[in-house]
Design a protein around this motif. Structure first.
Motif, mmCIF file in Angstrom:
data_model
loop_
_atom_site.group_PDB
_atom_site.id
_atom_site.type_symbol
_atom_site.label_atom_id
_atom_site.label_comp_id
_atom_site.label_asym_id
_atom_site.label_seq_id
_atom_site.Cartn_x
_atom_site.Cartn_y
_atom_site.Cartn_z
ATOM 1 N N UNK A 193 0.029 18.612 0.714
ATOM 2 C CA UNK A 193 0.499 18.891 1.649
ATOM 3 C C UNK A 193 0.594 17.329 2.922
ATOM 4 N N UNK A 194 -0.191 16.762 3.172
ATOM 5 C CA UNK A 194 -0.121 15.355 4.055
ATOM 6 C C UNK A 194 0.898 14.772 3.319
ATOM 7 N N UNK A 195 0.533 14.258 2.142
ATOM 8 C CA UNK A 195 2.130 13.653 1.514
ATOM 9 C C UNK A 195 3.320 13.607 1.895
ATOM 10 N N UNK A 196 3.505 15.302 1.882
ATOM 11 C CA UNK A 196 4.957 16.143 2.231
ATOM 12 C C UNK A 196 4.690 15.676 4.173
ATOM 13 N N UNK A 197 3.733 15.455 4.290
ATOM 14 C CA UNK A 197 3.800 15.412 6.043
ATOM 15 C C UNK A 197 4.061 13.930 6.235
ATOM 16 N N UNK A 198 3.529 13.100 5.599
ATOM 17 C CA UNK A 198 4.269 11.524 5.773
ATOM 18 C C UNK A 198 2.683 10.856 6.624
ATOM 19 N N UNK A 199 1.902 11.741 5.850
ATOM 20 C CA UNK A 199 0.290 11.175 6.714
ATOM 21 C C UNK A 199 -0.389 10.549 5.766
ATOM 22 N N UNK A 200 -1.431 9.912 5.744
ATOM 23 C CA UNK A 200 -2.473 8.703 4.699
ATOM 24 C C UNK A 200 -3.285 9.926 5.282
ATOM 25 N N UNK A 201 -3.636 10.202 3.575
ATOM 26 C CA UNK A 201 -4.451 10.268 2.737
ATOM 27 C C UNK A 201 -5.723 10.263 1.912
ATOM 28 N N UNK A 202 -6.822 9.850 1.852
ATOM 29 C CA UNK A 202 -7.604 9.204 0.599
ATOM 30 C C UNK A 202 -8.373 10.087 -0.014
ATOM 31 N N UNK A 203 -7.593 11.604 0.367
ATOM 32 C CA UNK A 203 -8.472 12.517 -1.072
ATOM 33 C C UNK A 203 -8.558 12.475 -1.859
ATOM 34 N N UNK A 204 -7.233 11.927 -2.315
ATOM 35 C CA UNK A 204 -7.079 12.077 -3.707
ATOM 36 C C UNK A 204 -5.721 10.930 -3.853
ATOM 37 N N UNK A 205 -6.059 9.909 -5.415
ATOM 38 C CA UNK A 205 -5.741 9.041 -5.338
ATOM 39 C C UNK A 205 -4.213 9.184 -6.334
ATOM 40 N N UNK A 206 -3.172 8.648 -5.563
ATOM 41 C CA UNK A 206 -2.018 8.798 -6.546
ATOM 42 C C UNK A 206 -1.528 8.484 -7.224
ATOM 43 N N UNK A 207 -1.144 9.348 -8.479
ATOM 44 C CA UNK A 207 -0.605 9.117 -9.875
ATOM 45 C C UNK A 207 -0.369 7.916 -10.610
ATOM 46 N N UNK A 208 -0.604 7.459 -11.293
ATOM 47 C CA UNK A 208 -0.150 5.690 -11.227
ATOM 48 C C UNK A 208 -1.518 4.553 -10.800
ATOM 49 N N UNK A 209 -1.777 5.216 -9.822
ATOM 50 C CA UNK A 209 -3.029 4.272 -8.554
ATOM 51 C C UNK A 209 -3.799 3.988 -9.262
#
Length: 209
Positions: A193-209
């Motif tokens: 949800x945070x990703x879709x809102x365009x907000x930074x989040x450190x909850x879960x590493x994005x795929x490929x990172x």
């Protein structure tokens, strides 16, 4: 200072509604994360959601909007954002009008009843009216649905709302981040949800990172 610089420095405002589906933990965690990102949150909690919060969590949240606002701002005082709660019939709330509503609204979790009301244009309470405003103004509406199994009407309403511009985001956590706790599963959904809102989040590493 140009217009682009002014907009960049403005505090992001998000309307957050928590309705009476199981999984209120998603909404409460999202509220915390929004405040941590210095968002101003217009919060609405349905009557049914208050009941679910009592059943599913140890939280004791007052039904009165002013008392709820005071309690939440005190509880999250160490975070940079601010929250203001609104009652179900507070028609003077910013979310009730296209001229005052935030650019983004999230209903998390979104009950089947709320889904139906939005799909059919009902505005019987502030949450339904706020969702209707976001749709008519062509703004961002994210619905974190939490129901299973789904019957035909659920699916038809999801399709209709998608065609109207809403994003249907079922609370379906992934497992590629190797969750160890229930909180890890909650964070997965909140992170999306945070990703879709365009907000930074450190909850879960994005795929490929």
């Amino acid at each position: 200072m140009n217009r682009a610089q002014v907009n960049t420095n403005q505090q992001k405002r998000v309307t957050l509604a928590i309705t009476g589906a199981t999984g209120v933990q998603y909404g409460l965690r999202l509220l915390e994360c929004l405040l941590a990102q210095n968002c101003a949150v217009d919060l609405m909690i349905s009557k049914a959601a208050h009941l679910v919060i009592e059943v599913e969590t140890n939280e004791k949240l007052p039904a009165n909007a002013d008392k709820l606002t005071e309690q939440l701002n005190k509880h999250y005082a160490e975070l940079s954002g601010q929250v203001k709660a609104y009652g179900r019939e507070d028609w003077f709330a910013p979310a009730a009008s296209g001229s005052g509503a935030a650019s983004s609204m999230v209903i998390c979790p979104c009950s089947g009843g709320t889904l139906s009301a939005l799909a059919t244009g009902a505005s019987n309470n502030l949450i339904e009216r706020a969702g209707d405003v976001v749709l008519k103004e062509r703004r961002q509406l994210i619905l974190v649905t939490r129901e299973m199994p789904l019957h035909q009407i659920h699916l038809e309403h999801m399709l209709k709302l998608t065609q109207m511009g809403a994003v249907i985001m079922p609370a379906s956590p992934g497992f590629y981040h190797h969750p160890k706790r229930i909180e890890d599963l909650i964070d997965f959904v909140v992170a999306r949800v945070m990703d879709h809102l365009g907000l930074d989040q450190q909850l879960v590493t994005k795929w490929g990172e």
